[in-house]
Design a protein around this motif. Sequence first.
Motif, PDB file in Angstrom:
ATOM      1  N   GLU A  68       0.831  -1.204   0.000  1.00  0.00           N
ATOM      2  CA  GLU A  68       0.000   0.000   0.000  1.00  0.00           C
ATOM      3  C   GLU A  68       0.866   1.255   0.000  1.00  0.00           C
ATOM      4  N   SER A  69       1.894   1.266   0.809  1.00  0.00           N
ATOM      5  CA  SER A  69       2.796   2.422   0.853  1.00  0.00           C
ATOM      6  C   SER A  69       3.493   2.608  -0.484  1.00  0.00           C
ATOM      7  N   GLY A  71       2.400   1.736  -3.412  1.00  0.00           N
ATOM      8  CA  GLY A  71       1.404   2.256  -4.352  1.00  0.00           C
ATOM      9  C   GLY A  71       1.215   3.756  -4.186  1.00  0.00           C
ATOM     10  N   ARG A  72       1.136   4.213  -2.934  1.00  0.00           N
ATOM     11  CA  ARG A  72       1.009   5.662  -2.692  1.00  0.00           C
ATOM     12  C   ARG A  72       2.241   6.407  -3.189  1.00  0.00           C
ATOM     13  N   GLU A  74       4.340   5.479  -5.571  1.00  0.00           N
ATOM     14  CA  GLU A  74       4.347   5.472  -7.038  1.00  0.00           C
ATOM     15  C   GLU A  74       3.367   6.494  -7.607  1.00  0.00           C
ATOM     16  N   ARG A  75       2.173   6.581  -7.001  1.00  0.00           N
ATOM     17  CA  ARG A  75       1.205   7.578  -7.465  1.00  0.00           C
ATOM     18  C   ARG A  75       1.744   8.991  -7.283  1.00  0.00           C
ATOM     19  N   GLN A  76       2.380   9.258  -6.154  1.00  0.00           N
ATOM     20  CA  GLN A  76       2.915  10.590  -5.900  1.00  0.00           C
ATOM     21  C   GLN A  76       4.054  10.925  -6.855  1.00  0.00           C
ATOM     22  N   THR A  78       4.461   9.691  -9.860  1.00  0.00           N
ATOM     23  CA  THR A  78       3.852   9.902 -11.170  1.00  0.00           C
ATOM     24  C   THR A  78       3.228  11.298 -11.260  1.00  0.00           C
ATOM     25  N   LEU A  79       2.497  11.705 -10.231  1.00  0.00           N
ATOM     26  CA  LEU A  79       1.900  13.037 -10.218  1.00  0.00           C
ATOM     27  C   LEU A  79       2.969  14.128 -10.267  1.00  0.00           C
ATOM     28  N   ASN A  80       4.060  13.935  -9.526  1.00  0.00           N
ATOM     29  CA  ASN A  80       5.157  14.913  -9.524  1.00  0.00           C
ATOM     30  C   ASN A  80       5.822  14.980 -10.897  1.00  0.00           C
TER      31      ASN A  80
END
Length: 88
Positions: A68-69, A71-72, A74-76, A78-80
């Motif tokens: 879960e961590s 995944g968070r 990786e999402r951050q 990608t957004l950055n």
Amino acid sequence: MNQNKAYSFNRTVTLGMLITLSIQTASGLIWAGGANARLEAVETQLVLRQPSLERVALLEGQMDMIRESLGRIERQVTLNAIEAERPK
């Protein structure tokens, strides 16, 4: 002819029947004793493996939290990266 004779049977117990029942009873008791010994062996193995099973369960829970961590993160990331590519 006597009609009752056709449906009657001999109620005597022969030595062969007694021996057969004794052998079957002894076989059943031996089988039950063997099954009990196998069950005790399995229970002993489970008791010995209990600490390992608990550690594996703990590690599985920790791995779920790590996923879960990750995944968070990786999402951050990608957004950055998307935000950095945008013209300002």
